[in-house]
Scaffold this active site. Structure first.
Site, mmCIF file in Angstrom:
data_model
loop_
_atom_site.group_PDB
_atom_site.id
_atom_site.type_symbol
_atom_site.label_atom_id
_atom_site.label_comp_id
_atom_site.label_asym_id
_atom_site.label_seq_id
_atom_site.Cartn_x
_atom_site.Cartn_y
_atom_site.Cartn_z
ATOM 1 N N HIS A 294 1.979 2.893 5.509
ATOM 2 C CA HIS A 294 1.803 3.597 4.246
ATOM 3 C C HIS A 294 1.356 2.596 3.195
ATOM 4 O O HIS A 294 1.625 1.391 3.299
ATOM 5 C CB HIS A 294 3.070 4.342 3.812
ATOM 6 N N HIS A 337 11.049 -5.663 0.985
ATOM 7 C CA HIS A 337 9.991 -6.108 0.095
ATOM 8 C C HIS A 337 10.478 -7.205 -0.849
ATOM 9 O O HIS A 337 11.625 -7.197 -1.293
ATOM 10 C CB HIS A 337 9.534 -4.888 -0.727
ATOM 11 N N GLU A 343 10.570 -4.935 -11.058
ATOM 12 C CA GLU A 343 10.590 -3.479 -10.936
ATOM 13 C C GLU A 343 11.894 -2.903 -11.492
ATOM 14 O O GLU A 343 12.987 -3.292 -11.066
ATOM 15 C CB GLU A 343 10.467 -3.071 -9.461
ATOM 16 N N HIS A 367 15.068 -4.897 -9.970
ATOM 17 C CA HIS A 367 14.786 -5.921 -8.972
ATOM 18 C C HIS A 367 13.766 -6.875 -9.580
ATOM 19 O O HIS A 367 12.575 -6.552 -9.670
ATOM 20 C CB HIS A 367 14.243 -5.289 -7.687
ATOM 21 N N HIS A 373 14.543 -6.566 -1.680
ATOM 22 C CA HIS A 373 15.136 -5.234 -1.772
ATOM 23 C C HIS A 373 14.461 -4.318 -0.763
ATOM 24 O O HIS A 373 13.526 -4.705 -0.072
ATOM 25 C CB HIS A 373 15.021 -4.676 -3.193
#
Length: 436
Positions: A294, A337, A343, A367, A373
């Site tokens: 994705h 990630h 973020e 984060h 995370h």
């Protein structure tokens, strides 16, 4: 009050030239600033960018109002008991925290707390005096703003309601923003917030940098993501009221106030491309994979504030809207990630597909850059064993403020009673599965 009979009417289109008049003939024809403006009005330009910025980036509107903005008394800095203890601005003096942070929804304030008094800063970055960076605020209100108007000279405000609808009375007209919508008020535009449902709660991104715009589509082509026609600007609606009104102005992080003898929301007509607007997040045209894997979450960008580096945003606003997942042999929740960007995530309704529990509407997580995370243990185990068939995610609406610099959390955010002190524990059950 002078306006149309309808409570809310809209002009559509993002970043285009618009015009609106509450009284026929209030807009001059062919001239922005005629010797005598129609109907005895005053012509005034509001500039959101420097005069000499390229035409494609230039933002300005002409306002035709009952009194010019220049006719006001002296502003006085709010201090003492009238100072705002929970509203902070960049530069932030605390040391950035590399740890992953998450909060439950904040408690509702005492009765009589309006939108401005209910602002509570999570953190931010940059320097407001240099018009660079951003701040993340929460708002919680139990009262409408009455005879009080607010403007922010430091940045534009992207308002994300989570609970309770808002009716924004702006210089340009009225905007209705319910949970599932976002509303943007440009830098310096005056407005007051009326609570439709008696109380309200949500999120605010204060963007100090370049104004938000639609991202470039590149290989995506002409269609997809947020469509310009779905951004809705207000029709002109003015207040002709001679009564005391407190005007609060946020300037370089401090709040200043003056008592006017009239409402400054007295614009009878306007035209230009610097306007407030509202957008329904459910109209976002989600794109994704139809084979395997994705795409990066940047494909969910609704708005972006460019920086001096192409492709690097001062802040992006991203929405995780209802969508189909169909990728084959693919781990479908967001992947584990680490990111050079920082973020902040919030949840408007439902659940987020990367978290089994603990992330609830009105809450948020931060984060910072390069903090690892991703899905928690329960989500990972369920997704790894799931039978892959077309799957519709339609039970949640989450968003993200993503920014180029670390977000410095305020002391009040780090010490808040609704901060989850055990957030790290959601990843502790991830087991070793490697076999040589």
């Amino acid at each position: 009050m002078g306006s149309s009979d309808a409570e809310l009417e809209y002009l559509s289109g993002f970043g285009n030239e618009h015009s609106s008049e509450a009284v026929p003939g209030a807009l001059p024809v062919g001239r922005n600033s005629p010797q005598r403006a129609p109907l005895g009005l005053y012509a005034e330009q509001l500039s959101g960018t420097a005069f000499t910025e390229p035409r494609a980036h230039n933002r300005r509107s002409w306002l035709y109002r009952i009194r010019p903005s220049a006719a006001h008394p002296k502003f006085t800095r709010l201090a003492g008991t009238r100072a705002h203890p929970t509203l902070h601005t960049a530069p932030f003096t605390e040391v950035p925290d590399p740890n992953r942070l998450r909060w439950n929804p904040p408690p509702m304030p005492v009765a009589g707390t309006d939108f401005v008094d209910g602002l509570w800063t999570v953190g931010g970055n940059g320097d407001v005096t240099q018009r660079a960076g951003m701040a993340i605020h929460l708002y919680a209100a139990t009262a409408s703003m009455t005879d009080r108007v607010f403007s922010d000279a430091d940045g534009e405000l992207l308002i994300v309601p989570e609970s309770g609808a808002l009716l924004l009375h702006t210089e340009f007209g009225r905007l209705h923003a319910a949970p599932g919508h976002v509303a943007l008020v440009p830098r310096g535009v005056r407005f007051r917030v009326e609570l439709v449902d008696g109380s309200a709660r949500g999120y605010v991104c204060e963007n100090y940098g370049q104004p938000f715009l639609l991202p470039e589509l590149g290989p995506v082509g002409a269609n997809g993501l947020a469509n310009a026609r779905d951004f809705l600007a207000p029709t002109a609606a003015y207040e002709d009221a001679d009564r005391p009104v407190e005007v609060v102005n946020k300037f370089c992080g401090a709040l200043w106030a003056a008592e006017y003898g009239h409402s400054p929301l007295d614009v009878v007509a306007w035209h230009g491309n610097l306007v407030p607007y509202v957008y329904d997040l459910r109209r976002f045209n989600v794109l994704g994979s139809i084979s395997y894997d994705h795409p990066d979450p940047s494909l969910f960008t609704v708005l972006t504030s460019p920086s001096d580096t192409p492709g690097l945003a001062g802040v992006d606003f991203v929405v995780f809207a209802p969508r189909w997942l169909v990728g084959e042999d693919t781990f479908r929740p967001p992947y584990f990630h680490r990111n050079v960007m920082s973020e902040y995530m919030g949840l408007i309704e439902g659940a987020y597909d990367a978290k089994a529990e603990g992330f609830t509407p009105g809450g948020g997580s931060l984060h910072n850059m390069m903090s690892a995370h991703g899905p928690d243990r329960d989500t990972f185990e369920a997704a790894s064993a799931a039978q892959l068939r077309p799957q519709k995610i339609d039970d949640g609406l989450a968003f993200m403020f993503e920014t180029r610099w670390p977000v410095t959390a305020t002391a009040q955010a780090l010490g808040a009673g609704h901060r989850q002190q055990d957030y790290d524990d959601v990843w502790q059950g991830l087991q070793r599965h490697f076999r040589d």
